[in-house]
Scaffold this motif. Sequence first.
Motif, PDB file in Angstrom:
ATOM      1  N   ARG A  68     -10.269   2.365  -6.539  1.00  0.00           N
ATOM      2  CA  ARG A  68      -9.046   1.780  -7.218  1.00  0.00           C
ATOM      3  C   ARG A  68      -8.316   1.184  -6.893  1.00  0.00           C
ATOM      4  NH1 ARG A  68     -11.666   5.345  -9.875  1.00  0.00           N
ATOM      5  NH2 ARG A  68     -13.423   5.175 -11.862  1.00  0.00           N
ATOM      6  N   ALA A  69      -7.952   2.101  -6.029  1.00  0.00           N
ATOM      7  CA  ALA A  69      -6.483   1.795  -5.467  1.00  0.00           C
ATOM      8  C   ALA A  69      -6.538   1.472  -4.294  1.00  0.00           C
ATOM      9  CB  ALA A  69      -5.295   2.976  -4.476  1.00  0.00           C
ATOM     10  N   GLN A  72      -7.369  -2.080  -5.244  1.00  0.00           N
ATOM     11  CA  GLN A  72      -6.690  -3.251  -6.216  1.00  0.00           C
ATOM     12  C   GLN A  72      -6.004  -4.167  -5.143  1.00  0.00           C
ATOM     13  OE1 GLN A  72      -4.283  -2.603  -9.742  1.00  0.00           O
ATOM     14  NE2 GLN A  72      -5.689  -0.076  -9.878  1.00  0.00           N
ATOM     15  N   TYR A  73      -5.937  -3.184  -4.051  1.00  0.00           N
ATOM     16  CA  TYR A  73      -5.209  -4.045  -2.782  1.00  0.00           C
ATOM     17  C   TYR A  73      -6.056  -4.568  -2.148  1.00  0.00           C
ATOM     18  CZ  TYR A  73      -4.115  -4.140   2.486  1.00  0.00           C
ATOM     19  OH  TYR A  73      -3.855  -5.248   3.658  1.00  0.00           O
ATOM     20  N   PHE A  76      -5.581  -8.206  -4.044  1.00  0.00           N
ATOM     21  CA  PHE A  76      -4.185  -8.718  -3.896  1.00  0.00           C
ATOM     22  C   PHE A  76      -4.181  -9.132  -3.061  1.00  0.00           C
ATOM     23  CE2 PHE A  76      -1.596  -8.293  -7.903  1.00  0.00           C
ATOM     24  CZ  PHE A  76      -1.873  -7.207  -8.172  1.00  0.00           C
ATOM     25  N   LYS A  90       0.884 -13.313 -16.963  1.00  0.00           N
ATOM     26  CA  LYS A  90       0.053 -12.302 -18.103  1.00  0.00           C
ATOM     27  C   LYS A  90      -0.777 -11.459 -18.555  1.00  0.00           C
ATOM     28  CE  LYS A  90       3.433 -13.634 -22.740  1.00  0.00           C
ATOM     29  NZ  LYS A  90       3.607 -13.785 -23.867  1.00  0.00           N
ATOM     30  N   ALA A  93      -2.377  -8.441 -17.286  1.00  0.00           N
ATOM     31  CA  ALA A  93      -1.926  -7.390 -18.141  1.00  0.00           C
ATOM     32  C   ALA A  93      -2.792  -6.717 -18.969  1.00  0.00           C
ATOM     33  CB  ALA A  93      -1.005  -7.562 -19.760  1.00  0.00           C
ATOM     34  N   THR A  94      -3.997  -7.656 -19.390  1.00  0.00           N
ATOM     35  CA  THR A  94      -5.185  -7.360 -19.959  1.00  0.00           C
ATOM     36  C   THR A  94      -6.260  -7.222 -18.591  1.00  0.00           C
ATOM     37  OG1 THR A  94      -4.596  -9.082 -21.509  1.00  0.00           O
ATOM     38  CG2 THR A  94      -7.148  -8.431 -21.602  1.00  0.00           C
ATOM     39  N   SER A  96      -5.650  -5.416 -16.424  1.00  0.00           N
ATOM     40  CA  SER A  96      -4.747  -3.751 -16.270  1.00  0.00           C
ATOM     41  C   SER A  96      -5.154  -2.812 -17.211  1.00  0.00           C
ATOM     42  CB  SER A  96      -3.335  -3.751 -15.815  1.00  0.00           C
ATOM     43  OG  SER A  96      -2.708  -2.516 -15.354  1.00  0.00           O
ATOM     44  N   VAL A  97      -5.379  -2.961 -18.506  1.00  0.00           N
ATOM     45  CA  VAL A  97      -5.432  -2.032 -19.367  1.00  0.00           C
ATOM     46  C   VAL A  97      -6.924  -2.258 -19.028  1.00  0.00           C
ATOM     47  CG1 VAL A  97      -6.032  -2.159 -22.130  1.00  0.00           C
ATOM     48  CG2 VAL A  97      -4.149  -3.364 -20.970  1.00  0.00           C
ATOM     49  N   TRP A  98      -8.459  -2.969 -18.853  1.00  0.00           N
ATOM     50  CA  TRP A  98      -9.761  -2.272 -19.148  1.00  0.00           C
ATOM     51  C   TRP A  98      -9.998  -1.758 -17.978  1.00  0.00           C
ATOM     52  CZ3 TRP A  98     -12.135  -2.093 -23.260  1.00  0.00           C
ATOM     53  CH2 TRP A  98     -11.402  -2.708 -24.889  1.00  0.00           C
ATOM     54  N   GLU A 100      -7.967   0.715 -16.858  1.00  0.00           N
ATOM     55  CA  GLU A 100      -7.939   1.862 -17.259  1.00  0.00           C
ATOM     56  C   GLU A 100      -7.895   2.456 -17.969  1.00  0.00           C
ATOM     57  OE1 GLU A 100      -5.149   4.258 -16.488  1.00  0.00           O
ATOM     58  OE2 GLU A 100      -5.192   3.083 -14.449  1.00  0.00           O
ATOM     59  N   VAL A 101      -9.363   1.247 -18.402  1.00  0.00           N
ATOM     60  CA  VAL A 101     -10.468   1.982 -19.336  1.00  0.00           C
ATOM     61  C   VAL A 101     -11.809   2.483 -18.951  1.00  0.00           C
ATOM     62  CG1 VAL A 101     -12.532   1.119 -21.532  1.00  0.00           C
ATOM     63  CG2 VAL A 101      -9.487   0.808 -21.855  1.00  0.00           C
ATOM     64  N   ALA A 103     -11.708   4.159 -15.739  1.00  0.00           N
ATOM     65  CA  ALA A 103     -11.643   4.362 -15.402  1.00  0.00           C
ATOM     66  C   ALA A 103     -10.802   5.758 -15.821  1.00  0.00           C
ATOM     67  CB  ALA A 103     -10.139   4.921 -14.334  1.00  0.00           C
ATOM     68  N   TYR A 146     -16.892  -0.924 -26.197  1.00  0.00           N
ATOM     69  CA  TYR A 146     -16.909  -2.570 -25.420  1.00  0.00           C
ATOM     70  C   TYR A 146     -17.509  -3.704 -25.729  1.00  0.00           C
ATOM     71  CZ  TYR A 146     -15.810   0.174 -21.253  1.00  0.00           C
ATOM     72  OH  TYR A 146     -15.403   0.664 -19.625  1.00  0.00           O
TER      73      TYR A 146
ATOM     74  N   PHE B  67      -2.288  -1.314 -24.336  1.00  0.00           N
ATOM     75  CA  PHE B  67      -2.532  -0.312 -24.664  1.00  0.00           C
ATOM     76  C   PHE B  67      -3.216   0.896 -23.199  1.00  0.00           C
ATOM     77  CE2 PHE B  67      -7.617  -0.015 -24.835  1.00  0.00           C
ATOM     78  CZ  PHE B  67      -7.640  -1.154 -24.867  1.00  0.00           C
ATOM     79  N   ALA B  71      -1.634   1.320 -18.148  1.00  0.00           N
ATOM     80  CA  ALA B  71      -1.609  -0.400 -17.722  1.00  0.00           C
ATOM     81  C   ALA B  71       0.083  -0.559 -18.160  1.00  0.00           C
ATOM     82  CB  ALA B  71      -2.254  -1.159 -18.538  1.00  0.00           C
ATOM     83  N   GLU B 104      -3.745   6.344  -8.541  1.00  0.00           N
ATOM     84  CA  GLU B 104      -4.766   6.626  -8.848  1.00  0.00           C
ATOM     85  C   GLU B 104      -4.970   8.489  -9.108  1.00  0.00           C
ATOM     86  OE1 GLU B 104      -7.058   5.042 -10.026  1.00  0.00           O
ATOM     87  OE2 GLU B 104      -5.951   3.311 -10.566  1.00  0.00           O
ATOM     88  N   GLN B 108      -6.928  10.687 -11.309  1.00  0.00           N
ATOM     89  CA  GLN B 108      -7.862  11.059 -11.718  1.00  0.00           C
ATOM     90  C   GLN B 108      -8.571  12.222 -10.579  1.00  0.00           C
ATOM     91  OE1 GLN B 108     -10.911   9.008 -11.193  1.00  0.00           O
ATOM     92  NE2 GLN B 108     -10.279   7.608 -12.213  1.00  0.00           N
TER      93      GLN B 108
END
Lengths: 213, 218
Positions: A68-69, A72-73, A76, A90, A93-94, A96-98, A100-101, A103, A146, B67, B71, B104, B108
């Motif tokens: 996941r790193a 993302q690299y 970007f 903005k 941010a959302t 990013s949240v999902w 994490e969900v 992961a 979900y 949340f 994040a 990560e 993990q």
Amino acid sequence: MVMKVHGAVLSTAAMRVFATLYEKDLEFEFVPVDMGAGEHKQERFLALNPFGQVPAFEDGDLQLFESRAITQYIAFAYKDKGTPLLCEGKPMATVSVWMEVEAHQFDTAASKLQWELMFKSIFGMATDAAVVEENEAKLSKVLDVYEARLSQSKYMGGDCFTLADLHHLPVLTNLMGTTVKKLFDARPKVSAWAADIMARPAWAKVLAMKNQQ
Amino acid sequence: MAAPVKVYGPPLSTAVSRVLACLLEKDVEFQLVPVNMAKGEHKKPDYLKIQPFGQVPAFQDESITIFESRAICRYICEKHADKGNKSLYSTNPLVKASIEQWLEAEGQSYNPPSSTLVFQLAFAPRVNIKQDEAQIKLNDQKLSKVLDIYDQRLESSRFLAGDEFTLADLSHLPNTHYLVTVGNRGEAFSSRKNVDRWWNEISSRDSWKKVVEMQKSK
């Protein structure tokens, strides 16, 4: 110099990275790591990933591990190429949240189920029914969230396909080949989303890699 | 001037304290909103609207609600890139890639065994749940392997991602604090030369000391 991905075509983590590279139409060299022979635990590979796990990644002098790193690299660094897999400002941010969900909430239960129902039989080991039952219950709760999310949003992170969706593809695809498919089929929004993302041409290219081995 | 951001949840929660540490490092004003977990407030409809998994923390900044502690930290760092500790989450793509890699790795590889141990050693006794000795042993072994890798990494690097303290190090503060205090796992850290140096350095930061004070007063 071409980017390199060290891994195995059956590795779900490596597949996350392949998917990202195909989505962005980026050339890369796949360097197979013979996990059956324990190559990932040997010095040469440990220099690329001290945790002894696949994938490892190289872009010029940059070396990275953790799928996941890496994704993302790539997203970007090559944001102007191919599918934009992230958002600016903005909305990020959302996303990013999902991410994490996926992961922490999805992957934990889903990986255990994938191990029990798919990989164990490949390695000739017996499935543990209690572990399957426990993790199906956990995954069900996640999929309920979900279903609610996808009733408000076309994709997990927002209106467009992003890494928040892509990161699910490898384990999701594997689970669809097991009895766990019923959990996805029972939820219309989740089911439609799963079908949509699995039908992406870039994902077909990742799956085709298995046939080339 | 913008209203302070809101953080929902008790400072005793490892995930909440991760966010608090980040806000303090970045000098961002915040308001802590209590969530009465003993009374199940986090599982009630009003709270589930802002965190559908019924977990803490949740976070609000003007019109946005998010949340997942990591994040939230990334959001805070990106929005306030020029405030407080600027190298916490670099905008340079190559430096950021290294930070992401270790963030990560924390999520993990470090978090699963350490959070299981924190639950078993610090929280289970408080709520009269019987400790699972097998789980403790298994996760002590897993943690040990991870700390060996960290010790090797920290031999050639002052912090996990490089020469500066970053979000990757910060993310380890909450679980490790409980492990070395109530968890009695200090030796796992102090017996590894580089991990010992690193832990002493990151846990001495003013931001973390403030979070620990907040945990004592709630």
